[in-house]
Design a protein around this motif. Sequence first.
Motif, PDB file in Angstrom:
ATOM      1  N   UNK A  67     -16.479  30.296  48.985  1.00 29.82           N
ATOM      2  CA  UNK A  67     -17.528  29.788  48.107  1.00 29.82           C
ATOM      3  C   UNK A  67     -17.848  30.838  47.044  1.00 29.82           C
ATOM      4  N   UNK A  68     -18.581  30.450  45.984  1.00 28.62           N
ATOM      5  CA  UNK A  68     -18.981  31.447  44.988  1.00 28.62           C
ATOM      6  C   UNK A  68     -19.843  32.568  45.559  1.00 28.62           C
ATOM      7  N   UNK A  69     -20.508  32.290  46.684  1.00 29.81           N
ATOM      8  CA  UNK A  69     -21.368  33.290  47.306  1.00 29.81           C
ATOM      9  C   UNK A  69     -21.150  33.276  48.809  1.00 29.81           C
ATOM     10  N   UNK A  70     -21.154  34.439  49.415  1.00 29.08           N
ATOM     11  CA  UNK A  70     -21.025  34.554  50.857  1.00 29.08           C
ATOM     12  C   UNK A  70     -22.180  35.348  51.428  1.00 29.08           C
ATOM     13  N   UNK A  71     -22.479  35.111  52.706  1.00 29.54           N
ATOM     14  CA  UNK A  71     -23.558  35.824  53.385  1.00 29.54           C
ATOM     15  C   UNK A  71     -22.972  36.667  54.517  1.00 29.54           C
ATOM     16  N   UNK A  72     -23.338  37.954  54.511  1.00 27.36           N
ATOM     17  CA  UNK A  72     -22.970  38.865  55.590  1.00 27.36           C
ATOM     18  C   UNK A  72     -24.244  39.220  56.345  1.00 27.36           C
ATOM     19  N   UNK A  73     -24.326  38.812  57.599  1.00 29.52           N
ATOM     20  CA  UNK A  73     -25.456  39.174  58.439  1.00 29.52           C
ATOM     21  C   UNK A  73     -25.036  40.324  59.360  1.00 29.52           C
ATOM     22  N   UNK A  74     -25.966  41.245  59.634  1.00 30.85           N
ATOM     23  CA  UNK A  74     -25.689  42.295  60.609  1.00 30.85           C
ATOM     24  C   UNK A  74     -26.988  42.726  61.274  1.00 30.85           C
ATOM     25  N   UNK A  75     -26.854  43.305  62.460  1.00 27.89           N
ATOM     26  CA  UNK A  75     -28.025  43.721  63.230  1.00 27.89           C
ATOM     27  C   UNK A  75     -28.296  45.208  63.116  1.00 27.89           C
ATOM     28  N   UNK A  76     -27.233  46.027  63.157  1.00 27.49           N
ATOM     29  CA  UNK A  76     -27.425  47.471  63.082  1.00 27.49           C
ATOM     30  C   UNK A  76     -26.167  48.129  62.521  1.00 27.49           C
ATOM     31  N   UNK A  77     -26.357  49.327  61.972  1.00 32.28           N
ATOM     32  CA  UNK A  77     -25.234  50.094  61.455  1.00 32.28           C
ATOM     33  C   UNK A  77     -25.107  50.015  59.946  1.00 32.28           C
ATOM     34  N   UNK A  78     -24.138  50.767  59.439  1.00 23.95           N
ATOM     35  CA  UNK A  78     -23.830  50.811  58.011  1.00 23.95           C
ATOM     36  C   UNK A  78     -22.457  50.198  57.793  1.00 23.95           C
ATOM     37  N   UNK A  79     -22.392  49.192  56.949  1.00 24.32           N
ATOM     38  CA  UNK A  79     -21.156  48.451  56.730  1.00 24.32           C
ATOM     39  C   UNK A  79     -20.675  48.638  55.302  1.00 24.32           C
ATOM     40  N   UNK A  80     -19.437  49.095  55.167  1.00 30.45           N
ATOM     41  CA  UNK A  80     -18.795  49.251  53.867  1.00 30.45           C
ATOM     42  C   UNK A  80     -18.173  47.916  53.468  1.00 30.45           C
ATOM     43  N   UNK A  81     -18.560  47.400  52.314  1.00 25.28           N
ATOM     44  CA  UNK A  81     -18.042  46.133  51.801  1.00 25.28           C
ATOM     45  C   UNK A  81     -17.192  46.428  50.574  1.00 25.28           C
ATOM     46  N   UNK A  82     -15.908  46.089  50.641  1.00 21.33           N
ATOM     47  CA  UNK A  82     -14.978  46.359  49.538  1.00 21.33           C
ATOM     48  C   UNK A  82     -14.437  45.034  49.036  1.00 21.33           C
ATOM     49  N   UNK A  83     -14.836  44.657  47.822  1.00 23.64           N
ATOM     50  CA  UNK A  83     -14.296  43.449  47.195  1.00 23.64           C
ATOM     51  C   UNK A  83     -13.168  43.862  46.256  1.00 23.64           C
ATOM     52  N   UNK A  84     -12.039  43.176  46.341  1.00 18.14           N
ATOM     53  CA  UNK A  84     -10.834  43.575  45.609  1.00 18.14           C
ATOM     54  C   UNK A  84     -10.234  42.409  44.849  1.00 18.14           C
ATOM     55  N   UNK A  85      -9.604  42.726  43.708  1.00 17.33           N
ATOM     56  CA  UNK A  85      -8.964  41.701  42.883  1.00 17.33           C
ATOM     57  C   UNK A  85      -7.551  41.421  43.333  1.00 17.33           C
ATOM     58  N   UNK A  86      -6.947  42.305  44.107  1.00 18.43           N
ATOM     59  CA  UNK A  86      -5.559  42.095  44.556  1.00 18.43           C
ATOM     60  C   UNK A  86      -5.379  42.612  45.964  1.00 18.43           C
TER      61      UNK A  86
END
Length: 211
Positions: A192-211
Motif C-alpha cells: 500500500x502507499x503507507x505501511x504500519x510498523x508496530x513494536x513493543x520494545x527495542x530500537x528498530x532500524x528501518x531501511x527503505x530502498x529503491x533497488x
Amino acid sequence: MTRIMIITGGTLGDWALEEIRADDILVGSDRGALFLIQNGHLPHISMGDFDSVSAEELALIRASSKEFIDCDPIYKDLTDTEMAFNWALDQKPSQVLLVGALGTRFDHSLANVHLLRKGIRHGIPCAIMDANNLIMVIDRSTRIQKGPYTHASLLPLSLEVTGITLHGFQYPLHQATLEIGMSLGISNILLEPEGLIELSSGLLLVVQSKD
C-alpha cells in the motif's frame, strides 16, 4: 522550527540537491559545505575540521557561510558529522535529515547510522538519505510511506526488538521478535502507499530502498 538538513562529506550527487527545500536550514559538515557552495547553496552554518579541503576551498567556505565553526583535526573527540548532528539536535528542529552520511568508509557510515539513536532520545525524527535509501530508527509504532522505495528492511539496533507487527506489507509479522544477527526482516515490500510498523520494545532500524 523547520527541518535541518546536514550535508556531510560522503557520497553526494544531484539527488541531494533535489532534496533541498526552500525553508531548510542547511548545515555544511566539512567537505559537504563545499558541495553546497559549489552548487549554489549558501550554508547557514559550516562546521568541522576541514581536513578534506584545500586552503583555497576553506577560504571559500569561510567567506560563503553565514556562520563558520572550525576545530583542530587532531585534538577532537567527535567526527565532523557528529558535531553537526549534535548542533542540529540542540536547535530543536522538527526533523533532521543527513545526506552524504554514507560512502566508501564503512566505519563512518555505520557510526552515522548509530547517530540516529540520539534523535530518539531527543524526540526528534531523524533520517539518513542517499541516492537509493532512506534510513531511520524507530522505538514505537510508526507509519512509513512507500514513495519511490520498492523494499523495506527491518533490522534490530538494540539486542532485540519485540512485538513487531506489520500492516500493509507483503510478508506480515505478528508479535515477532528480532534479534541482532537475524535476517528475517530483510527485503519486505509495501503493498500500500503507507505501511504500519508496530513494536513493543527495542530500537528498530528501518531501511527503505529503491533497488
